[in-house]
Design a protein around this motif. Structure first.
Motif, PDB file in Angstrom:
ATOM      1  N   UNK A  26      25.249  52.671  40.012  1.00 16.23           N
ATOM      2  CA  UNK A  26      26.431  52.048  40.588  1.00 16.23           C
ATOM      3  C   UNK A  26      26.153  50.621  41.049  1.00 16.23           C
ATOM      4  N   UNK A  27      24.942  50.392  41.547  1.00 21.68           N
ATOM      5  CA  UNK A  27      24.582  49.050  41.997  1.00 21.68           C
ATOM      6  C   UNK A  27      24.572  48.055  40.845  1.00 21.68           C
ATOM      7  N   UNK A  28      24.303  48.551  39.636  1.00 20.23           N
ATOM      8  CA  UNK A  28      24.247  47.662  38.479  1.00 20.23           C
ATOM      9  C   UNK A  28      25.626  47.264  37.967  1.00 20.23           C
ATOM     10  N   UNK A  29      26.679  47.921  38.455  1.00 20.59           N
ATOM     11  CA  UNK A  29      28.030  47.625  37.975  1.00 20.59           C
ATOM     12  C   UNK A  29      28.366  46.148  38.179  1.00 20.59           C
ATOM     13  N   UNK A  30      28.011  45.594  39.341  1.00 21.47           N
ATOM     14  CA  UNK A  30      28.346  44.202  39.622  1.00 21.47           C
ATOM     15  C   UNK A  30      27.673  43.249  38.647  1.00 21.47           C
TER      16      UNK A  30
ATOM     17  N   UNK B 280      26.800  44.109  35.469  1.00 24.39           N
ATOM     18  CA  UNK B 280      27.458  44.311  34.186  1.00 24.39           C
ATOM     19  C   UNK B 280      28.786  43.560  34.138  1.00 24.39           C
ATOM     20  N   UNK B 281      29.466  43.506  35.281  1.00 22.64           N
ATOM     21  CA  UNK B 281      30.718  42.762  35.355  1.00 22.64           C
ATOM     22  C   UNK B 281      30.484  41.288  35.027  1.00 22.64           C
ATOM     23  N   UNK B 282      29.409  40.721  35.610  1.00 23.90           N
ATOM     24  CA  UNK B 282      29.093  39.313  35.328  1.00 23.90           C
ATOM     25  C   UNK B 282      28.635  39.121  33.877  1.00 23.90           C
ATOM     26  N   UNK B 283      27.817  40.049  33.377  1.00 19.41           N
ATOM     27  CA  UNK B 283      27.286  39.926  32.025  1.00 19.41           C
ATOM     28  C   UNK B 283      28.387  40.009  30.968  1.00 19.41           C
ATOM     29  N   UNK B 284      29.379  40.868  31.186  1.00 17.67           N
ATOM     30  CA  UNK B 284      30.451  41.068  30.231  1.00 17.67           C
ATOM     31  C   UNK B 284      31.649  40.156  30.483  1.00 17.67           C
ATOM     32  N   UNK B 285      31.488  39.221  31.436  1.00 14.25           N
ATOM     33  CA  UNK B 285      32.544  38.262  31.736  1.00 14.25           C
ATOM     34  C   UNK B 285      33.855  38.930  32.146  1.00 14.25           C
ATOM     35  N   UNK B 286      33.746  40.019  32.905  1.00 15.99           N
ATOM     36  CA  UNK B 286      34.941  40.671  33.434  1.00 15.99           C
ATOM     37  C   UNK B 286      35.434  39.871  34.630  1.00 15.99           C
ATOM     38  N   UNK B 287      36.679  39.524  34.625  1.00 11.81           N
ATOM     39  CA  UNK B 287      37.236  38.691  35.682  1.00 11.81           C
ATOM     40  C   UNK B 287      37.448  39.514  36.956  1.00 11.81           C
ATOM     41  N   UNK B 288      36.962  38.997  38.089  1.00 12.46           N
ATOM     42  CA  UNK B 288      37.128  39.651  39.378  1.00 12.46           C
ATOM     43  C   UNK B 288      38.348  39.061  40.054  1.00 12.46           C
ATOM     44  N   UNK B 289      39.293  39.920  40.427  1.00 16.61           N
ATOM     45  CA  UNK B 289      40.551  39.447  41.010  1.00 16.61           C
ATOM     46  C   UNK B 289      40.716  39.982  42.428  1.00 16.61           C
TER      47      UNK B 289
END
Length: 265
Positions: free
Chosen positions: A250-254, A256-265
């Motif tokens: 779960x800690x790695x989710x953040x 993966x979000x940056x690596x996959x360029x998922x936009x944080x809103x």
């Protein structure tokens, strides 16, 4: 080559997917909690072995998961987390005392446990219904739980540790009264708040979810109590490792979000 015909590798492709920053923060916090819990289970011997606090911790974690999942399915993820922890923690304290056959706590302590659970419910509902609703709702259900305690309706009622389900007649009617009481409290608060579109529908939802989750918790209660005091040391170690691995995942989710360029809103 014209300026509008630049090679494709000069352009960065951005993902159209997004994730809520509150959800991302909740996942990271949950991961940290799992890591801490896993470490505690691995440190079983250092915490006093079978006479240490891990019996209480096992109950708290298990009841928090059971009630958290149920409340989360019925009223949303955030409500499930907050109310699950508040309910699981207080139930663990009360049932741990019952397991030692030391009787129930005094009414002032039981009122405190009621207030903690009510605060968890209020905090979980706050994003949905606002401050006026949750303040009134927290006060009403705290008072209702204190009255129930004074009449002998408490989590340790008909306590039993066994490998079979159990729902006694008194527990069944207690669940029915709890369902009606929470629905009535939610309806009164919905009318008081004066901003809910369908106060009747929401009140019924709160009451039914609370009643169903309470019934499930009572039914599985004998299993949890039976195994809470009988888990072998090796099983606790395996559980600790599993919790730590889940925490790392779960800690790695953040990241993966940056690596996959998922936009944080």
């Amino acid at each position: 080559m014209k300026n509008n015909q630049l090679p494709f590798y000069n352009h960065r492709v951005h993902s159209v997917h997004s994730i809520d920053h509150h959800l991302l923060a909740s996942v990271s916090i949950a991961a940290t909690c799992l890591d801490v819990l896993g470490t505690l289970y691995l440190a079983y011997d250092l915490l006093g072995g079978e006479h240490g606090p891990l019996r209480l911790l096992t109950r708290a974690v298990t009841y928090s998961i059971v009630f958290g999942i149920g409340y989360g399915i019925g009223l949303g993820f955030f409500f499930g987390v907050v109310s699950g922890v508040a309910t699981g923690g207080t139930l663990a304290i009360e049932l741990n005392r019952a397991a030692r056959q030391e009787g129930h706590y005094s009414l002032p302590w039981e009122a405190f446990f009621s207030a903690v659970r009510a605060a968890g419910f209020a905090a979980g509902l706050y994003p949905i219904v606002g401050l006026r609703f949750v303040v009134a709702f927290g006060m009403l259900i705290t008072g209702g739980q204190v009255i129930a305690y004074s009449r002998g309706m408490r989590p340790s009622l008909d306590y039993q540790a066994a490998r079979r389900p159990r729902l006694s007649r008194r527990q069944f009617w207690g669940t029915v009264v709890r369902t009606i009481g929470y629905s009535a409290a939610a309806l009164v608060c919905g009318i008081f708040a004066q901003h809910l579109e369908h106060p009747w529908r929401f009140a019924v939802r709160v009451g039914v979810v609370t009643g169903l989750v309470t019934a499930v918790g009572i039914i599985v209660n004998p299993y949890i109590e039976y195994y809470a005091d009988r888990l072998p040391q090796r099983a606790l170690g395996v559980l600790g490792i599993a919790l730590i691995l889940c925490g790392f995942a779960l800690q790695s989710v953040q990241y993966w979000v940056a690596l996959l360029d998922v936009r944080v809103v």
